[in-house]
Structures are given as C-alpha cells and as structure tokens.
Scaffold this motif. Structure first.
Motif, PDB file in Angstrom:
ATOM      1  N   GLU A  78     -65.510  44.913 -14.137  1.00 42.65           N
ATOM      2  CA  GLU A  78     -64.678  45.471 -13.376  1.00 42.65           C
ATOM      3  C   GLU A  78     -63.895  46.331 -14.534  1.00 42.65           C
ATOM      4  OE1 GLU A  78     -63.309  41.990 -11.324  1.00 42.65           O
ATOM      5  OE2 GLU A  78     -65.038  42.111  -9.516  1.00 42.65           O
ATOM      6  N   GLY A  79     -64.916  46.593 -14.993  1.00 38.98           N
ATOM      7  CA  GLY A  79     -63.849  47.167 -16.802  1.00 38.98           C
ATOM      8  C   GLY A  79     -63.691  46.238 -17.516  1.00 38.98           C
ATOM      9  N   THR A  80     -63.895  45.448 -17.639  1.00 40.55           N
ATOM     10  CA  THR A  80     -64.154  44.332 -18.595  1.00 40.55           C
ATOM     11  C   THR A  80     -64.742  45.067 -19.580  1.00 40.55           C
ATOM     12  OG1 THR A  80     -62.139  43.238 -18.077  1.00 40.55           O
ATOM     13  CG2 THR A  80     -63.482  42.576 -19.845  1.00 40.55           C
ATOM     14  N   ALA A  81     -65.828  45.328 -21.009  1.00 40.34           N
ATOM     15  CA  ALA A  81     -66.356  44.721 -21.330  1.00 40.34           C
ATOM     16  C   ALA A  81     -67.047  43.780 -21.725  1.00 40.34           C
ATOM     17  CB  ALA A  81     -66.274  46.147 -22.935  1.00 40.34           C
ATOM     18  N   VAL A  82     -68.231  43.513 -21.696  1.00 35.72           N
ATOM     19  CA  VAL A  82     -69.023  42.652 -22.435  1.00 35.72           C
ATOM     20  C   VAL A  82     -69.727  42.484 -24.235  1.00 35.72           C
ATOM     21  CG1 VAL A  82     -68.879  41.011 -20.284  1.00 35.72           C
ATOM     22  CG2 VAL A  82     -71.170  42.591 -20.904  1.00 35.72           C
ATOM     23  N   MET A  83     -69.947  43.536 -23.308  1.00 36.45           N
ATOM     24  CA  MET A  83     -71.138  44.792 -24.984  1.00 36.45           C
ATOM     25  C   MET A  83     -70.797  45.806 -25.113  1.00 36.45           C
ATOM     26  SD  MET A  83     -74.824  44.094 -24.697  1.00 36.45           S
ATOM     27  CE  MET A  83     -75.549  43.409 -24.163  1.00 36.45           C
ATOM     28  N   GLU A  84     -70.775  46.184 -26.341  1.00 30.36           N
ATOM     29  CA  GLU A  84     -70.219  47.393 -26.824  1.00 30.36           C
ATOM     30  C   GLU A  84     -70.676  47.782 -28.400  1.00 30.36           C
ATOM     31  OE1 GLU A  84     -65.068  47.790 -26.422  1.00 30.36           O
ATOM     32  OE2 GLU A  84     -65.885  45.860 -27.985  1.00 30.36           O
ATOM     33  N   HIS A  85     -70.877  49.289 -27.914  1.00 29.20           N
ATOM     34  CA  HIS A  85     -71.959  49.878 -28.904  1.00 29.20           C
ATOM     35  C   HIS A  85     -72.976  49.708 -29.090  1.00 29.20           C
ATOM     36  CE1 HIS A  85     -67.777  52.049 -29.645  1.00 29.20           C
ATOM     37  NE2 HIS A  85     -67.011  50.816 -29.751  1.00 29.20           N
ATOM     38  N   LEU A  86     -73.765  49.373 -27.841  1.00 27.82           N
ATOM     39  CA  LEU A  86     -75.318  48.938 -28.523  1.00 27.82           C
ATOM     40  C   LEU A  86     -75.820  49.969 -28.281  1.00 27.82           C
ATOM     41  CD1 LEU A  86     -76.625  46.555 -28.506  1.00 27.82           C
ATOM     42  CD2 LEU A  86     -77.406  46.415 -26.440  1.00 27.82           C
ATOM     43  N   SER A  87     -76.760  49.909 -29.668  1.00 27.11           N
ATOM     44  CA  SER A  87     -77.731  51.163 -29.771  1.00 27.11           C
ATOM     45  C   SER A  87     -79.251  50.468 -30.339  1.00 27.11           C
ATOM     46  CB  SER A  87     -77.805  51.971 -31.232  1.00 27.11           C
ATOM     47  OG  SER A  87     -76.526  53.082 -30.363  1.00 27.11           O
ATOM     48  N   PHE A  88     -80.548  50.477 -29.998  1.00 30.24           N
ATOM     49  CA  PHE A  88     -81.364  50.204 -30.275  1.00 30.24           C
ATOM     50  C   PHE A  88     -82.718  51.334 -29.456  1.00 30.24           C
ATOM     51  CE2 PHE A  88     -81.769  47.218 -26.659  1.00 30.24           C
ATOM     52  CZ  PHE A  88     -82.287  47.369 -26.249  1.00 30.24           C
ATOM     53  N   SER A  89     -84.233  50.712 -29.495  1.00 32.25           N
ATOM     54  CA  SER A  89     -84.875  51.790 -29.406  1.00 32.25           C
ATOM     55  C   SER A  89     -86.383  50.157 -29.095  1.00 32.25           C
ATOM     56  CB  SER A  89     -85.373  52.991 -29.807  1.00 32.25           C
ATOM     57  OG  SER A  89     -85.629  52.979 -31.531  1.00 32.25           O
ATOM     58  N   VAL A  90     -86.632  51.268 -28.434  1.00 29.84           N
ATOM     59  CA  VAL A  90     -88.366  49.999 -28.104  1.00 29.84           C
ATOM     60  C   VAL A  90     -89.460  50.676 -28.164  1.00 29.84           C
ATOM     61  CG1 VAL A  90     -89.211  48.487 -26.910  1.00 29.84           C
ATOM     62  CG2 VAL A  90     -86.816  48.617 -27.441  1.00 29.84           C
ATOM     63  N   SER A  91     -90.207  51.057 -28.944  1.00 33.59           N
ATOM     64  CA  SER A  91     -91.654  51.363 -28.935  1.00 33.59           C
ATOM     65  C   SER A  91     -92.616  50.803 -28.333  1.00 33.59           C
ATOM     66  CB  SER A  91     -91.717  51.904 -29.974  1.00 33.59           C
ATOM     67  OG  SER A  91     -91.226  52.912 -31.189  1.00 33.59           O
ATOM     68  N   ALA A  92     -93.986  51.312 -27.604  1.00 28.94           N
ATOM     69  CA  ALA A  92     -94.927  51.232 -27.366  1.00 28.94           C
ATOM     70  C   ALA A  92     -95.623  50.507 -28.058  1.00 28.94           C
ATOM     71  CB  ALA A  92     -95.333  52.088 -26.758  1.00 28.94           C
ATOM     72  N   GLY A  93     -96.392  49.135 -27.588  1.00 31.97           N
ATOM     73  CA  GLY A  93     -96.184  47.668 -28.016  1.00 31.97           C
ATOM     74  C   GLY A  93     -95.014  46.852 -29.092  1.00 31.97           C
ATOM     75  N   ASP A  94     -94.568  46.981 -28.811  1.00 29.05           N
ATOM     76  CA  ASP A  94     -93.659  46.714 -29.723  1.00 29.05           C
ATOM     77  C   ASP A  94     -93.384  44.860 -28.895  1.00 29.05           C
ATOM     78  OD1 ASP A  94     -92.810  48.209 -31.237  1.00 29.05           O
ATOM     79  OD2 ASP A  94     -90.641  49.188 -31.040  1.00 29.05           O
ATOM     80  N   TYR A  95     -93.207  44.042 -29.334  1.00 28.53           N
ATOM     81  CA  TYR A  95     -92.313  42.712 -28.431  1.00 28.53           C
ATOM     82  C   TYR A  95     -91.559  42.372 -29.043  1.00 28.53           C
ATOM     83  CZ  TYR A  95     -93.831  37.849 -26.787  1.00 28.53           C
ATOM     84  OH  TYR A  95     -94.171  36.788 -26.090  1.00 28.53           O
ATOM     85  N   LEU A  96     -90.148  42.336 -28.977  1.00 30.01           N
ATOM     86  CA  LEU A  96     -88.803  41.889 -28.945  1.00 30.01           C
ATOM     87  C   LEU A  96     -88.573  41.064 -28.282  1.00 30.01           C
ATOM     88  CD1 LEU A  96     -85.989  44.205 -30.083  1.00 30.01           C
ATOM     89  CD2 LEU A  96     -85.740  44.657 -27.971  1.00 30.01           C
ATOM     90  N   TYR A  97     -87.471  40.488 -28.920  1.00 32.57           N
ATOM     91  CA  TYR A  97     -86.881  39.138 -28.665  1.00 32.57           C
ATOM     92  C   TYR A  97     -85.203  39.557 -28.934  1.00 32.57           C
ATOM     93  CZ  TYR A  97     -89.973  35.359 -28.043  1.00 32.57           C
ATOM     94  OH  TYR A  97     -90.634  34.680 -27.852  1.00 32.57           O
ATOM     95  N   ILE A  98     -84.519  39.080 -27.455  1.00 33.42           N
ATOM     96  CA  ILE A  98     -83.400  39.402 -27.713  1.00 33.42           C
ATOM     97  C   ILE A  98     -82.518  38.415 -27.241  1.00 33.42           C
ATOM     98  CG2 ILE A  98     -81.680  40.783 -25.859  1.00 33.42           C
ATOM     99  CD1 ILE A  98     -83.939  42.744 -24.708  1.00 33.42           C
ATOM    100  N   VAL A  99     -82.119  37.789 -28.828  1.00 36.15           N
ATOM    101  CA  VAL A  99     -81.568  36.102 -28.582  1.00 36.15           C
ATOM    102  C   VAL A  99     -79.375  36.931 -28.995  1.00 36.15           C
ATOM    103  CG1 VAL A  99     -83.483  35.813 -30.002  1.00 36.15           C
ATOM    104  CG2 VAL A  99     -81.353  36.682 -31.178  1.00 36.15           C
ATOM    105  N   GLY A 100     -79.160  35.611 -28.972  1.00 33.87           N
ATOM    106  CA  GLY A 100     -77.341  35.599 -28.671  1.00 33.87           C
ATOM    107  C   GLY A 100     -77.192  34.274 -28.030  1.00 33.87           C
ATOM    108  N   GLU A 101     -75.812  34.068 -28.166  1.00 31.18           N
ATOM    109  CA  GLU A 101     -75.296  32.848 -27.730  1.00 31.18           C
ATOM    110  C   GLU A 101     -74.896  32.868 -25.987  1.00 31.18           C
ATOM    111  OE1 GLU A 101     -74.178  30.463 -29.037  1.00 31.18           O
ATOM    112  OE2 GLU A 101     -74.507  31.000 -31.557  1.00 31.18           O
ATOM    113  N   ASN A 102     -74.655  31.984 -25.078  1.00 28.19           N
ATOM    114  CA  ASN A 102     -74.399  32.161 -23.625  1.00 28.19           C
ATOM    115  C   ASN A 102     -73.197  32.638 -23.989  1.00 28.19           C
ATOM    116  OD1 ASN A 102     -77.006  30.650 -23.220  1.00 28.19           O
ATOM    117  ND2 ASN A 102     -75.468  28.471 -22.993  1.00 28.19           N
ATOM    118  N   GLY A 103     -73.741  34.106 -22.480  1.00 27.46           N
ATOM    119  CA  GLY A 103     -71.842  35.054 -22.441  1.00 27.46           C
ATOM    120  C   GLY A 103     -72.591  36.107 -23.641  1.00 27.46           C
ATOM    121  N   SER A 104     -73.212  36.351 -24.075  1.00 24.66           N
ATOM    122  CA  SER A 104     -73.525  37.548 -24.967  1.00 24.66           C
ATOM    123  C   SER A 104     -73.881  38.535 -24.491  1.00 24.66           C
ATOM    124  CB  SER A 104     -74.406  36.794 -26.670  1.00 24.66           C
ATOM    125  OG  SER A 104     -75.588  36.580 -25.808  1.00 24.66           O
ATOM    126  N   GLY A 105     -74.013  38.516 -22.765  1.00 19.29           N
ATOM    127  CA  GLY A 105     -74.237  39.581 -22.208  1.00 19.29           C
ATOM    128  C   GLY A 105     -76.019  40.384 -22.207  1.00 19.29           C
TER     129      GLY A 105
END
Length: 299
Positions: A78-105
C-alpha cells in the motif's frame, strides 16, 4: 514499476495442494551407462549417484551467469516500503541463506521471487535457462495444511498440477517423477499413508518431494525446520544439502538458524529495511554484522 513474470493463477496453497510452481524441465534421464571397475560393473544406483554428482558439478561450473537477479528492488504494501534498494544475484548451484530480524521483509521477498508480488521499484529477473515458473517452493505450513486429508502419493504428484494446465490426469512421466522424488527423499514406503498421520519431519519430506515435482533447478524454502525436533531438523538439512551438492539444485532458504547457515550456506543475504550484507559465507563471517549475529563462529 519493474517486476518479474508472475505465475499463472492465484496462490491458493493454503486451500488446496495446488502448486505455485510448475515446470517444463525434463525428468532426469533414467538410463545410466555402466562403467567398469575392478571386480565388475557398478550398480545402477551408484551410477545414478555419479551422474547426479556430475550434474551438480557441471551446474556449479556454469554458474557464472545469474539464475536470479534482483536489481535495486523496493518492496512494500500500500505504498509503504518494507525494503529498499535491494540488489543481489544467485548463480546455479548456490546455497543462499536469507537472514534478518522478524519484520525485515524476508517473506515479502520470497513472494516477489515467486512472482506473487510485484516490486514497487527495480527488477527481479531470471536467467541461465531458469524460467520464472521453474522455481519450487516449500512454504511454512499452516495448521490446516498439516491436517490435510490426502495420501502422500497424491500430495507429491500435485507438484505437477500447474504444468498440467486443463489436462485432468497425470502423464506417465509425471507419475514416474513423483515416484523418483519419493525415493530420493526416502518416503516411498509412506506412499499410501494419509498425510495428516505423519510426523512433522515426514510431512516436510513429502512437501520437499512435492516441490521437486516442479523443478530440478531452484528451490525456495521458508523456515523449513520450524516445529521439528532436533533429529528431524538435522535430517532435513542434510537432505537439502545433498540436493544442492549432488544434483546442483540452487537453494534459497529463509532461516533464523545461524548455526545451520554457517554449516551449509555458500552465500548469505542479511536484510533489514535496507540491505545489510550480501556475499559469500566466508566474507559474511568476517564482516561486522556477521560477527555480531554468529558470535564470531567460523565455518
């Protein structure tokens, strides 16, 4: 506004076992050439393991091109950002953990990757032969899903539903794929059991087999060990690591388990309203934010 192609239809995972994911990916070849070794030929089972290990290595070697790329993405409601300016890439065979506090998006990011939510700004793109509808998804379960009255085989097969379109039956190939995935995850003996009668660990194996019906390329998992006892947690982590290591399946996992991240991840994305870190696990463990969250543990 940028965005990624979205899956056809509306997400009704909580109402029916109708997958968010579907795939045109071919079933892995069943025939494996025999190879000589001292004392005779290797078994078909061992040959299959060798073939899958080779596939995993090949995908990792070819992983220079990104399978998934987020470019200056802003997400919100609803027009309110919960996360801004996120840039990342994932290549074949990667194992990416996405971590952060509760409510971080983290959950919002998962929805955007799956095409269920459009970014407010920026782009989410797939590449390296990965189509937006070739991403398998293992969400957190609700109480309704845990009590779902269907057999294990029915649920595993349902991972192929979206790609079947209006066709009211499963093809021979899809039926075999379901059986193969059940064997990979050690649940063949549960095929006729009712899903709601299974333990938490068994249910997660069933859902993982279902997700594999959609993809042989990328799996997105949202807190997959939540509610499992320590033994079941370890077994599920090892199964996922094996899929990544031997089959070359790219893993994106949302988790609060930093100990597991240190053990299994190749890369870490630590998010807040603005990204805090993205890079290799080794660099994360040396970073200030990584040191704070892992207590200085080394891999």
């Amino acid at each position: 506004h940028g965005g990624q192609q979205s899956f056809a239809g509306k997400d009704d995972f909580g109402k029916r076992w109708h997958g968010r994911q579907h795939s045109d990916a071919a079933v892995p070849a069943g025939g494996v050439a025999e190879r000589d070794r001292p004392g005779g030929n290797i078994s078909l089972e061992d040959a299959g393991k060798l073939q899958r290990a080779g596939k995993g290595a090949e995908r990792r070697e070819q992983g220079n091109m990104a399978q998934l790329r987020c470019s200056d993405v802003t997400l919100g409601y609803e027009g309110t950002a919960v996360m801004e300016h996120l840039s990342f890439s994932v290549s074949a065979g990667d194992y990416l953990y996405i971590v952060g506090e509760n409510g971080s998006g983290k959950s919002t990011l998962m929805k955007a990757i799956l095409g269920l939510k459009s970014p407010m700004a920026g782009k989410i793109e797939t590449g390296d032969g990965l189509k937006p509808d070739e991403i398998g998804y293992l969400p957190q379960q609700t109480a309704v899903q845990r009590d779902f009255p269907a057999s294990v085989l029915e649920i595993v097969r349902s991972g192929c539903l979206n790609r079947s379109g209006l066709r009211p039956f499963y093809t021979r190939q899809e039926k075999q794929l379901a059986l193969d995935n059940m064997e990979r995850l050690g649940i063949t003996h549960l095929a006729k059991r009712c899903y709601r009668e299974l333990s938490g660990g068994q249910q997660q194996r069933v859902l993982l087999a279902r997700a594999l019906g959609a993809t042989q390329k990328m799996l997105v998992l949202d807190e997959p060990v939540t509610g499992l006892d320590p033994k079941a947690q370890t077994e599920l982590y090892e199964l996922i690591a094996k899929l990544n290591r031997e089959d070359g399946i790219t893993i994106l996992m949302v988790s609060h388990d930093m100990e597991a991240a240190v053990k299994y991840a190749s890369h870490v994305l630590h998010i807040s309203k603005t990204p805090l870190f993205f890079g290799t696990k080794a660099d994360y463990l040396r970073s200030r934010i990584g040191q704070a969250y892992t207590g200085g543990v080394q891999a």
